[in-house]
Design a protein around this motif. Sequence first.
Motif, PDB file in Angstrom:
ATOM      1  N   VAL A  86      -2.944  -8.561   3.853  1.00 26.71           N
ATOM      2  CA  VAL A  86      -2.962  -6.968   4.207  1.00 26.71           C
ATOM      3  C   VAL A  86      -3.275  -5.993   2.828  1.00 26.71           C
ATOM      4  O   VAL A  86      -2.499  -6.241   1.976  1.00 26.71           O
ATOM      5  N   THR A  87      -4.336  -6.073   2.568  1.00 27.37           N
ATOM      6  CA  THR A  87      -5.133  -5.147   1.720  1.00 27.37           C
ATOM      7  C   THR A  87      -4.257  -3.596   1.265  1.00 27.37           C
ATOM      8  O   THR A  87      -3.850  -3.168   2.536  1.00 27.37           O
ATOM      9  N   PRO A  88      -4.785  -3.215   0.294  1.00 22.99           N
ATOM     10  CA  PRO A  88      -4.705  -1.999   0.505  1.00 22.99           C
ATOM     11  C   PRO A  88      -5.497  -0.750   0.501  1.00 22.99           C
ATOM     12  O   PRO A  88      -5.091   0.065   1.346  1.00 22.99           O
ATOM     13  N   ILE A  89      -7.263  -1.581   1.385  1.00 24.30           N
ATOM     14  CA  ILE A  89      -8.082  -0.388   1.952  1.00 24.30           C
ATOM     15  C   ILE A  89      -7.246  -0.236   3.207  1.00 24.30           C
ATOM     16  O   ILE A  89      -7.581   0.971   3.369  1.00 24.30           O
ATOM     17  N   SER A  93      -6.213   3.295   5.276  1.00 27.86           N
ATOM     18  CA  SER A  93      -6.922   3.655   6.310  1.00 27.86           C
ATOM     19  C   SER A  93      -5.890   3.996   7.833  1.00 27.86           C
ATOM     20  O   SER A  93      -6.106   4.558   8.072  1.00 27.86           O
ATOM     21  N   LYS A  94      -4.948   3.093   7.353  1.00 33.75           N
ATOM     22  CA  LYS A  94      -3.471   3.149   8.636  1.00 33.75           C
ATOM     23  C   LYS A  94      -3.141   4.470   9.022  1.00 33.75           C
ATOM     24  O   LYS A  94      -1.973   4.826   8.601  1.00 33.75           O
ATOM     25  N   GLY A  95      -2.409   4.591   7.004  1.00 32.88           N
ATOM     26  CA  GLY A  95      -1.766   5.427   6.724  1.00 32.88           C
ATOM     27  C   GLY A  95      -0.331   5.374   5.945  1.00 32.88           C
ATOM     28  O   GLY A  95       0.096   5.733   5.362  1.00 32.88           O
ATOM     29  N   SER A  96      -0.085   3.777   6.372  1.00 32.36           N
ATOM     30  CA  SER A  96       0.848   3.219   5.815  1.00 32.36           C
ATOM     31  C   SER A  96       0.934   1.804   5.779  1.00 32.36           C
ATOM     32  O   SER A  96       0.460   1.048   6.503  1.00 32.36           O
ATOM     33  N   VAL A  97       2.618   0.861   4.793  1.00 30.38           N
ATOM     34  CA  VAL A  97       1.971  -0.226   5.156  1.00 30.38           C
ATOM     35  C   VAL A  97       2.189  -0.727   6.673  1.00 30.38           C
ATOM     36  O   VAL A  97       1.955  -2.287   7.117  1.00 30.38           O
ATOM     37  N   ASP A  98       3.694  -0.199   7.057  1.00 27.09           N
ATOM     38  CA  ASP A  98       3.557  -0.671   8.917  1.00 27.09           C
ATOM     39  C   ASP A  98       3.117  -0.633   9.227  1.00 27.09           C
ATOM     40  O   ASP A  98       2.349  -1.841  10.684  1.00 27.09           O
ATOM     41  N   ALA A  99       2.479   0.913   9.483  1.00 24.74           N
ATOM     42  CA  ALA A  99       1.304   0.487  10.762  1.00 24.74           C
ATOM     43  C   ALA A  99       0.283   0.046  10.411  1.00 24.74           C
ATOM     44  O   ALA A  99      -0.535  -0.594  11.583  1.00 24.74           O
ATOM     45  N   ALA A 100      -0.236  -0.278   9.536  1.00 22.31           N
ATOM     46  CA  ALA A 100      -1.466  -1.569   8.316  1.00 22.31           C
ATOM     47  C   ALA A 100      -1.191  -3.074   9.439  1.00 22.31           C
ATOM     48  O   ALA A 100      -1.871  -3.616  10.373  1.00 22.31           O
ATOM     49  N   MET A 101       0.209  -2.943   9.657  1.00 23.23           N
ATOM     50  CA  MET A 101       0.277  -4.695   9.468  1.00 23.23           C
ATOM     51  C   MET A 101       0.796  -4.792  11.461  1.00 23.23           C
ATOM     52  O   MET A 101       0.688  -5.638  11.498  1.00 23.23           O
ATOM     53  N   ILE A 102       1.561  -3.667  11.762  1.00 21.66           N
ATOM     54  CA  ILE A 102       1.519  -3.422  13.083  1.00 21.66           C
ATOM     55  C   ILE A 102       0.018  -4.274  14.309  1.00 21.66           C
ATOM     56  O   ILE A 102      -0.517  -4.485  14.852  1.00 21.66           O
ATOM     57  N   ILE A 274      11.409  11.657  -2.354  1.00 24.96           N
ATOM     58  CA  ILE A 274       9.903  11.011  -2.045  1.00 24.96           C
ATOM     59  C   ILE A 274      10.837   9.433  -0.923  1.00 24.96           C
ATOM     60  O   ILE A 274      11.613   9.110  -1.488  1.00 24.96           O
ATOM     61  N   THR A 275       9.417   9.145   0.139  1.00 26.11           N
ATOM     62  CA  THR A 275       9.871   8.103   0.485  1.00 26.11           C
ATOM     63  C   THR A 275       8.907   6.769   1.132  1.00 26.11           C
ATOM     64  O   THR A 275       7.647   8.318   1.468  1.00 26.11           O
ATOM     65  N   GLN A 276       9.029   5.972   1.723  1.00 27.49           N
ATOM     66  CA  GLN A 276       7.388   5.130   2.111  1.00 27.49           C
ATOM     67  C   GLN A 276       6.950   6.034   3.653  1.00 27.49           C
ATOM     68  O   GLN A 276       8.499   6.447   4.781  1.00 27.49           O
ATOM     69  N   ARG A 277       5.725   6.397   3.842  1.00 30.95           N
ATOM     70  CA  ARG A 277       5.967   7.255   4.808  1.00 30.95           C
ATOM     71  C   ARG A 277       5.132   5.764   5.924  1.00 30.95           C
ATOM     72  O   ARG A 277       4.982   4.762   6.208  1.00 30.95           O
ATOM     73  N   LEU A 309       2.227   5.247   0.774  1.00 31.99           N
ATOM     74  CA  LEU A 309       1.780   4.530   0.734  1.00 31.99           C
ATOM     75  C   LEU A 309       2.327   3.719   0.860  1.00 31.99           C
ATOM     76  O   LEU A 309       2.047   2.077   1.046  1.00 31.99           O
ATOM     77  N   SER A 310       2.494   3.447  -0.756  1.00 33.50           N
ATOM     78  CA  SER A 310       3.487   2.161  -0.855  1.00 33.50           C
ATOM     79  C   SER A 310       2.917   1.226  -0.821  1.00 33.50           C
ATOM     80  O   SER A 310       2.619  -0.026  -1.164  1.00 33.50           O
ATOM     81  N   LEU A 311       1.735   1.664  -1.854  1.00 32.30           N
ATOM     82  CA  LEU A 311       1.031   1.288  -2.717  1.00 32.30           C
ATOM     83  C   LEU A 311       1.344  -0.258  -3.871  1.00 32.30           C
ATOM     84  O   LEU A 311       2.816   0.808  -4.350  1.00 32.30           O
TER      85      LEU A 311
END
Length: 465
Positions: A86-89, A93-102, A274-277, A309-311
């Motif tokens: 799962v790339t940073p792009i 685009s999805k707003g968070s790491v979990d959203a991109a993976m889902i 601060i926390t993870q989106r 975004l936890s980049l």
Amino acid sequence: MLFIRGLIVAKLLAVAFAAGSITQEIAITKSITGAHVRILAYHEPPIFNIIRNPANQSLVRFIGFPKDVFDVLSASWNFTYSFVEVTPIMVKSKGSVDAAMIDQLLLKNADLNGRLSSPTAELLTHIDYTVAVSVFTFAIIQPMPQIHYGFSAPIKPFQPTVWYLIIVVFVATGLFLSAITKATGSNGLIRVQSNTRIIWDNIWYPWIVLMTQGGHLLSSRLPLRFVAGSWCLMAVVLVYAYTGTLISHISLSKYESVINTFDDLAASTKLRIITQRGSLSAEIILNSKIGALKTLGDSLRQNPEDLLLSLPGETEKILLSGCCAYVEVKRLGELLVYKSMAEHGGECKLTFGKELDYSQVWSFGVAKNFPHLSKINRGLQTMRETGLYSRITQRYLKPIDKCLAREAYRPKKSQLTLYDMTSSFIVLGLGGGFSFLVFLLELLVSSRFFRTKPPAAPELSVSTV
């Protein structure tokens, strides 16, 4: 006879049950043998690292917790797996790491999420989850408290009210000595001085006594000696109390307080949250309506950039800037602290407070209708029962004891309060009051106010020749 028959029947049932279990285990093993599982991966050091060969970007090496777990599972159940990055792009685009993976699971680009997450009712409508892998507690990761250095150490031993009262009684003592000196005169031994000179000398006397230099009292009158003696006794108490406390303030390190709870963080004027989106902790904070969590939620709404975004490297960079504190799983916080230590030559730049009063169950997300979910669950359960999972997690326990809050925190030295110094002021007050009584008594007894009559000039006898 019936008892023996019963034993034989029970033994036959046990053998049949064992045979059925073995047959079922063999069937499960055969069903997953040779299968290929696609696992989502995200470069998130030090939890998981995706390392590319500089000479050939297509050569990729994966290192981290998910790989260790699935190495054991694949070896035990004879299946193969590969990572889908799962790339940073995708994350942006999805707003968070979990959203991109889902999203990748919903698109059927992968079978399993290699990043642990906490199941929620909303997520369970889109994906499935494996059995619970761990129960994690949370903590507040924050910059290492700083040592207080400054030029204010000489005034630290006493509270402001004590300093104010010392100044007041110092001036009052000097004026009181001056008034008595003026009223009683110089007892004929010292010439009468001007008012300015009298005030200056009597202000100077308590000052040099307070500086432990000793001094000369202008007059030996009893009222003056009572006031001077009371001041000397009080000065001894003040000097020794001040000196001892000042030494402790200078010689011992004094750290800022460590933030241990949401209440501490909400009350902090130096750090913001601060926390993870998209994380569960962010949802809890943003949806709270009362108390410290509402205050923190308001802070996140006012500063949307604090929902990260936890980049890669983003969280550490923000924490090291000293502006913020990060709500995260304690185990992940330990890894962040260790990574910071490694990058700064063993120096503690980050720490975390006590465990917060809530925890989460974490497991691996799985695409809907994944055919091998029961086999993965069986393997994870076996790893937990045999201690293999604990052995893997032990690899990620880093030596960060010197950076823990209990080691970093040093309570500030308490200032001496007015209550602590009450006795010395009482002594001075009693001495002054008694001196005033003696002074009044002298005025009443002596009609000449203790002025010594100047000697009469001798009569001159004139002889004539």
